[in-house]
Write an enzyme that holds these catalytic residues in place. Structure first.
Site, PDB file in Angstrom:
ATOM      1  N   ALA A  66       6.984   2.969   1.273  1.00 15.19           N
ATOM      2  CA  ALA A  66       5.920   2.039   1.652  1.00 15.19           C
ATOM      3  C   ALA A  66       4.576   2.761   1.723  1.00 15.19           C
ATOM      4  CB  ALA A  66       6.234   1.396   2.997  1.00 15.19           C
ATOM      5  N   THR A  67       3.505   1.988   1.698  1.00 15.99           N
ATOM      6  CA  THR A  67       2.162   2.543   1.806  1.00 15.99           C
ATOM      7  C   THR A  67       1.336   1.718   2.793  1.00 15.99           C
ATOM      8  OG1 THR A  67       1.310   1.164   0.001  1.00 15.99           O
ATOM      9  CG2 THR A  67       2.158   3.352  -0.589  1.00 15.99           C
ATOM     10  N   ILE A  68       0.272   2.332   3.291  1.00 12.78           N
ATOM     11  CA  ILE A  68      -0.778   1.587   3.966  1.00 12.78           C
ATOM     12  C   ILE A  68      -1.858   1.360   2.916  1.00 12.78           C
ATOM     13  CG2 ILE A  68      -1.752   3.757   4.867  1.00 12.78           C
ATOM     14  CD1 ILE A  68      -2.989   2.141   7.143  1.00 12.78           C
ATOM     15  N   SER A  69      -2.305   0.117   2.786  1.00 17.23           N
ATOM     16  CA  SER A  69      -3.278  -0.224   1.748  1.00 17.23           C
ATOM     17  C   SER A  69      -4.599   0.509   1.981  1.00 17.23           C
ATOM     18  CB  SER A  69      -3.526  -1.733   1.731  1.00 17.23           C
ATOM     19  OG  SER A  69      -2.377  -2.433   1.352  1.00 17.23           O
ATOM     20  N   HIS A  74      -7.868  -3.941   2.982  1.00 20.38           N
ATOM     21  CA  HIS A  74      -7.735  -4.560   4.306  1.00 20.38           C
ATOM     22  C   HIS A  74      -9.002  -5.321   4.675  1.00 20.38           C
ATOM     23  CE1 HIS A  74      -4.324  -1.639   5.616  1.00 20.38           C
ATOM     24  NE2 HIS A  74      -3.836  -2.832   5.354  1.00 20.38           N
ATOM     25  N   HIS A 120      10.452  -5.204   6.720  1.00 19.37           N
ATOM     26  CA  HIS A 120      11.895  -5.144   6.481  1.00 19.37           C
ATOM     27  C   HIS A 120      12.496  -3.768   6.716  1.00 19.37           C
ATOM     28  CE1 HIS A 120      10.343  -3.850   2.518  1.00 19.37           C
ATOM     29  NE2 HIS A 120      11.501  -3.239   2.361  1.00 19.37           N
ATOM     30  N   GLY A 153      10.371 -10.621   5.122  1.00 20.40           N
ATOM     31  CA  GLY A 153       9.119 -11.364   5.149  1.00 20.40           C
ATOM     32  C   GLY A 153       9.037 -12.469   4.123  1.00 20.40           C
ATOM     33  N   GLN A 245      13.686  -1.186  -2.453  1.00 16.46           N
ATOM     34  CA  GLN A 245      12.501  -0.359  -2.256  1.00 16.46           C
ATOM     35  C   GLN A 245      12.865   1.115  -2.279  1.00 16.46           C
ATOM     36  OE1 GLN A 245       9.796  -1.851   0.535  1.00 16.46           O
ATOM     37  NE2 GLN A 245       8.588   0.006   0.686  1.00 16.46           N
TER      38      GLN A 245
END
Length: 247
Positions: A66-69, A74, A120, A153, A245
Protein backbone atom coordinates in the site's frame (compact mmCIF):
# COMPACT_ATOMS: atom_id res chain seq x y z
CA UNK A 1 9.95 11.55 -8.05
CA UNK A 2 8.57 14.40 -5.93
CA UNK A 3 6.01 16.72 -7.48
CA UNK A 4 6.45 20.50 -7.40
CA UNK A 5 4.86 21.30 -4.03
CA UNK A 6 7.33 19.55 -1.69
CA UNK A 7 8.35 21.39 1.47
CA UNK A 8 10.80 21.19 4.34
CA UNK A 9 7.99 21.26 6.94
CA UNK A 10 4.28 20.58 7.02
CA UNK A 11 3.54 24.32 6.98
CA UNK A 12 5.79 24.84 3.95
CA UNK A 13 4.26 21.86 2.16
CA UNK A 14 0.73 23.24 2.66
CA UNK A 15 1.84 26.73 1.63
CA UNK A 16 3.33 25.32 -1.56
CA UNK A 17 0.13 23.36 -2.22
CA UNK A 18 -1.92 26.53 -1.83
CA UNK A 19 0.34 28.58 -4.08
CA UNK A 20 1.27 25.98 -6.66
CA UNK A 21 -1.77 23.76 -7.02
CA UNK A 22 -4.18 24.87 -9.73
CA UNK A 23 -7.53 23.15 -9.50
CA UNK A 24 -9.37 21.88 -12.56
CA UNK A 25 -11.55 24.77 -13.64
CA UNK A 26 -9.21 27.31 -12.04
CA UNK A 27 -8.63 28.63 -8.55
CA UNK A 28 -6.58 27.60 -5.54
CA UNK A 29 -7.24 25.64 -2.37
CA UNK A 30 -9.92 27.18 -0.17
CA UNK A 31 -9.25 28.52 3.32
CA UNK A 32 -11.08 25.66 5.13
CA UNK A 33 -9.05 23.04 3.25
CA UNK A 34 -5.76 24.84 3.90
CA UNK A 35 -6.65 25.08 7.60
CA UNK A 36 -7.45 21.35 7.75
CA UNK A 37 -4.22 20.40 5.94
CA UNK A 38 -2.21 22.57 8.33
CA UNK A 39 -3.85 20.81 11.29
CA UNK A 40 -2.61 17.38 10.17
CA UNK A 41 1.15 16.75 10.27
CA UNK A 42 1.96 14.39 7.42
CA UNK A 43 5.08 13.19 9.26
CA UNK A 44 2.79 11.32 11.65
CA UNK A 45 1.39 9.25 8.77
CA UNK A 46 4.48 8.08 6.84
CA UNK A 47 7.03 5.38 7.60
CA UNK A 48 10.05 7.58 6.86
CA UNK A 49 9.59 10.54 9.20
CA UNK A 50 12.69 12.46 8.14
CA UNK A 51 11.70 15.97 6.99
CA UNK A 52 13.39 15.43 3.65
CA UNK A 53 10.94 12.60 2.89
CA UNK A 54 7.90 13.21 5.10
CA UNK A 55 6.99 16.40 3.25
CA UNK A 56 7.77 15.26 -0.29
CA UNK A 57 4.89 15.81 -2.67
CA UNK A 58 5.02 12.20 -3.81
CA UNK A 59 3.37 8.91 -2.92
CA UNK A 60 5.23 6.80 -0.37
CA UNK A 61 5.06 3.14 0.53
CA UNK A 62 3.52 2.33 3.90
CA UNK A 63 4.00 -1.42 3.70
CA UNK A 64 1.81 -4.37 2.71
CA UNK A 65 1.79 -3.23 -0.93
CA UNK A 66 0.00 0.00 0.00
CA UNK A 67 0.97 3.65 -0.36
CA UNK A 68 0.03 7.02 1.05
CA UNK A 69 -0.98 9.23 -1.87
CA UNK A 70 0.98 12.33 -2.81
CA UNK A 71 -0.09 15.43 -0.87
CA UNK A 72 -1.37 17.17 -4.00
CA UNK A 73 -3.81 14.30 -4.60
CA UNK A 74 -5.08 14.50 -1.03
CA UNK A 75 -5.50 18.24 -1.49
CA UNK A 76 -7.38 17.76 -4.77
CA UNK A 77 -9.67 15.19 -3.18
CA UNK A 78 -10.42 17.30 -0.11
CA UNK A 79 -11.19 20.38 -2.19
CA UNK A 80 -13.52 18.46 -4.49
CA UNK A 81 -15.38 17.03 -1.49
CA UNK A 82 -15.30 20.22 0.61
CA UNK A 83 -18.96 21.14 -0.01
CA UNK A 84 -19.90 17.81 1.58
CA UNK A 85 -17.42 17.99 4.46
CA UNK A 86 -19.09 20.70 6.48
CA UNK A 87 -19.49 20.49 10.28
CA UNK A 88 -21.80 17.67 11.32
CA UNK A 89 -21.57 15.77 8.02
CA UNK A 90 -20.55 12.13 7.55
CA UNK A 91 -17.66 10.86 5.44
CA UNK A 92 -16.29 7.47 4.39
CA UNK A 93 -12.64 7.02 3.35
CA UNK A 94 -12.09 3.74 1.51
CA UNK A 95 -8.54 2.44 1.49
CA UNK A 96 -7.77 4.62 4.49
CA UNK A 97 -4.18 3.33 4.78
CA UNK A 98 -2.21 5.59 7.10
CA UNK A 99 -5.28 7.49 8.34
CA UNK A 100 -4.04 10.82 6.95
CA UNK A 101 -7.11 11.77 4.92
CA UNK A 102 -9.41 10.61 7.73
CA UNK A 103 -7.68 13.18 9.93
CA UNK A 104 -8.08 15.94 7.34
CA UNK A 105 -11.76 15.11 6.90
CA UNK A 106 -12.28 15.14 10.67
CA UNK A 107 -10.94 18.67 10.94
CA UNK A 108 -13.60 19.72 8.42
CA UNK A 109 -16.66 17.86 9.76
CA UNK A 110 -15.66 18.42 13.39
CA UNK A 111 -16.59 16.53 16.53
CA UNK A 112 -20.29 16.68 15.60
CA UNK A 113 -19.58 14.88 12.33
CA UNK A 114 -18.37 11.35 11.68
CA UNK A 115 -15.50 9.98 9.61
CA UNK A 116 -15.09 6.26 9.01
CA UNK A 117 -11.90 4.89 7.49
CA UNK A 118 -12.09 1.39 6.07
CA UNK A 119 -8.96 -0.55 5.14
CA UNK A 120 -8.70 -4.23 4.13
CA UNK A 121 -5.27 -4.74 5.76
CA UNK A 122 -5.77 -5.08 9.54
CA UNK A 123 -2.15 -4.23 10.31
CA UNK A 124 -2.62 -0.85 8.62
CA UNK A 125 -5.80 -0.21 10.59
CA UNK A 126 -3.88 -0.71 13.84
CA UNK A 127 -1.03 1.47 12.61
CA UNK A 128 -3.38 4.22 11.44
CA UNK A 129 -5.05 4.39 14.84
CA UNK A 130 -1.64 4.95 16.40
CA UNK A 131 -0.91 7.64 13.82
CA UNK A 132 -4.15 9.46 14.64
CA UNK A 133 -3.43 9.37 18.36
CA UNK A 134 0.10 10.65 17.77
CA UNK A 135 -1.41 13.51 15.77
CA UNK A 136 -3.62 14.52 18.70
CA UNK A 137 -6.86 12.85 17.60
CA UNK A 138 -7.17 10.25 20.34
CA UNK A 139 -10.24 12.07 21.66
CA UNK A 140 -11.97 11.69 18.29
CA UNK A 141 -11.26 7.96 18.24
CA UNK A 142 -12.48 7.59 21.82
CA UNK A 143 -15.69 9.54 21.18
CA UNK A 144 -16.49 7.73 17.92
CA UNK A 145 -16.16 10.85 15.78
CA UNK A 146 -13.45 8.86 13.98
CA UNK A 147 -13.78 5.11 13.46
CA UNK A 148 -11.18 2.92 11.76
CA UNK A 149 -12.43 -0.40 10.42
CA UNK A 150 -10.88 -3.49 8.84
CA UNK A 151 -13.01 -4.63 5.93
CA UNK A 152 -13.66 -4.75 2.19
CA UNK A 153 -14.13 -1.15 1.11
CA UNK A 154 -15.73 -2.24 -2.15
CA UNK A 155 -18.80 -2.98 -0.04
CA UNK A 156 -18.70 0.38 1.71
CA UNK A 157 -19.52 0.29 5.40
CA UNK A 158 -23.13 -0.61 6.09
CA UNK A 159 -22.80 -0.70 9.90
CA UNK A 160 -21.93 2.98 9.70
CA UNK A 161 -24.89 3.43 7.41
CA UNK A 162 -27.31 1.74 9.79
CA UNK A 163 -26.24 4.12 12.54
CA UNK A 164 -28.19 6.78 10.67
CA UNK A 165 -30.61 4.53 8.81
CA UNK A 166 -31.37 4.12 5.13
CA UNK A 167 -34.35 5.76 3.51
CA UNK A 168 -36.30 3.59 1.10
CA UNK A 169 -37.48 5.61 -1.89
CA UNK A 170 -39.08 3.20 -4.31
CA UNK A 171 -37.36 3.04 -7.69
CA UNK A 172 -34.44 5.13 -6.45
CA UNK A 173 -33.53 2.43 -3.93
CA UNK A 174 -31.71 3.20 -0.71
CA UNK A 175 -30.28 6.62 -0.04
CA UNK A 176 -27.15 6.28 2.03
CA UNK A 177 -25.81 8.21 4.95
CA UNK A 178 -22.41 9.46 3.72
CA UNK A 179 -22.37 12.96 2.29
CA UNK A 180 -18.75 12.42 1.18
CA UNK A 181 -17.08 9.23 0.00
CA UNK A 182 -13.40 9.14 -0.95
CA UNK A 183 -11.86 6.08 -2.57
CA UNK A 184 -8.07 5.85 -2.43
CA UNK A 185 -7.57 3.02 -4.94
CA UNK A 186 -8.76 2.44 -8.50
CA UNK A 187 -11.93 0.45 -9.11
CA UNK A 188 -12.48 -1.21 -12.50
CA UNK A 189 -16.05 0.07 -12.19
CA UNK A 190 -17.88 2.04 -9.51
CA UNK A 191 -19.16 -0.40 -6.85
CA UNK A 192 -22.94 -0.29 -6.55
CA UNK A 193 -22.70 -0.50 -2.77
CA UNK A 194 -20.90 2.84 -2.70
CA UNK A 195 -23.55 4.48 -4.86
CA UNK A 196 -26.21 3.09 -2.55
CA UNK A 197 -24.45 4.45 0.54
CA UNK A 198 -23.89 7.91 -0.94
CA UNK A 199 -26.24 10.39 0.69
CA UNK A 200 -28.73 12.44 -1.28
CA UNK A 201 -27.26 14.96 -1.82
CA UNK A 202 -23.69 13.68 -1.68
CA UNK A 203 -20.44 13.38 -3.61
CA UNK A 204 -17.92 10.62 -4.29
CA UNK A 205 -14.30 11.09 -5.43
CA UNK A 206 -13.08 7.84 -6.98
CA UNK A 207 -10.40 6.68 -9.45
CA UNK A 208 -11.97 4.40 -12.05
CA UNK A 209 -10.29 2.14 -14.59
CA UNK A 210 -7.74 -0.64 -14.93
CA UNK A 211 -4.74 0.37 -17.07
CA UNK A 212 -6.20 3.73 -18.10
CA UNK A 213 -7.59 5.45 -15.00
CA UNK A 214 -9.36 8.71 -14.28
CA UNK A 215 -10.74 10.38 -11.19
CA UNK A 216 -14.51 10.66 -11.36
CA UNK A 217 -16.62 13.06 -9.33
CA UNK A 218 -19.96 11.36 -8.76
CA UNK A 219 -22.81 13.50 -7.46
CA UNK A 220 -26.20 12.41 -6.16
CA UNK A 221 -28.81 15.16 -5.96
CA UNK A 222 -31.74 15.62 -3.59
CA UNK A 223 -33.92 13.40 -5.78
CA UNK A 224 -31.35 10.62 -5.88
CA UNK A 225 -30.27 11.28 -9.47
CA UNK A 226 -26.62 10.41 -10.13
CA UNK A 227 -24.26 12.33 -12.44
CA UNK A 228 -20.64 11.51 -13.23
CA UNK A 229 -17.84 13.87 -14.31
CA UNK A 230 -14.25 13.03 -15.23
CA UNK A 231 -11.81 15.19 -13.27
CA UNK A 232 -8.32 14.09 -14.33
CA UNK A 233 -6.24 11.13 -15.51
CA UNK A 234 -4.40 9.34 -12.70
CA UNK A 235 -2.51 6.17 -11.81
CA UNK A 236 -3.57 4.46 -8.56
CA UNK A 237 -3.06 1.04 -7.02
CA UNK A 238 -6.09 -1.20 -7.64
CA UNK A 239 -9.01 -1.48 -5.24
CA UNK A 240 -8.62 -5.16 -4.41
CA UNK A 241 -8.49 -7.69 -1.62
CA UNK A 242 -5.56 -8.38 0.68
CA UNK A 243 -4.42 -11.57 -1.06
CA UNK A 244 -4.27 -10.00 -4.53
CA UNK A 245 -2.49 -6.92 -3.20
CA UNK A 246 0.28 -9.04 -1.73
CA UNK A 247 0.74 -11.02 -4.98
Amino acid sequence: MAWRCSGTSNAKLVSNLHDGLHLPGGGHLSEPVVKALNAVDRANYVRDKRDVNAYDDSPQTIGYGATISAPHMHAYATEHLREFLRPGMRALDIGSGSGYLVAVMHHLVGDTGKVIGIEHIPELVTWSEGNLRQDGLGHALDSGAIEMVAGDGREGYAPGASEYGYVLTGELGYLGPYEAIHVGAAASKVPQALLDQLASPGRMFIPVGSYMQAIEQIDKDEQGRVTRKKVMDVRYVPLTDKEKQYN
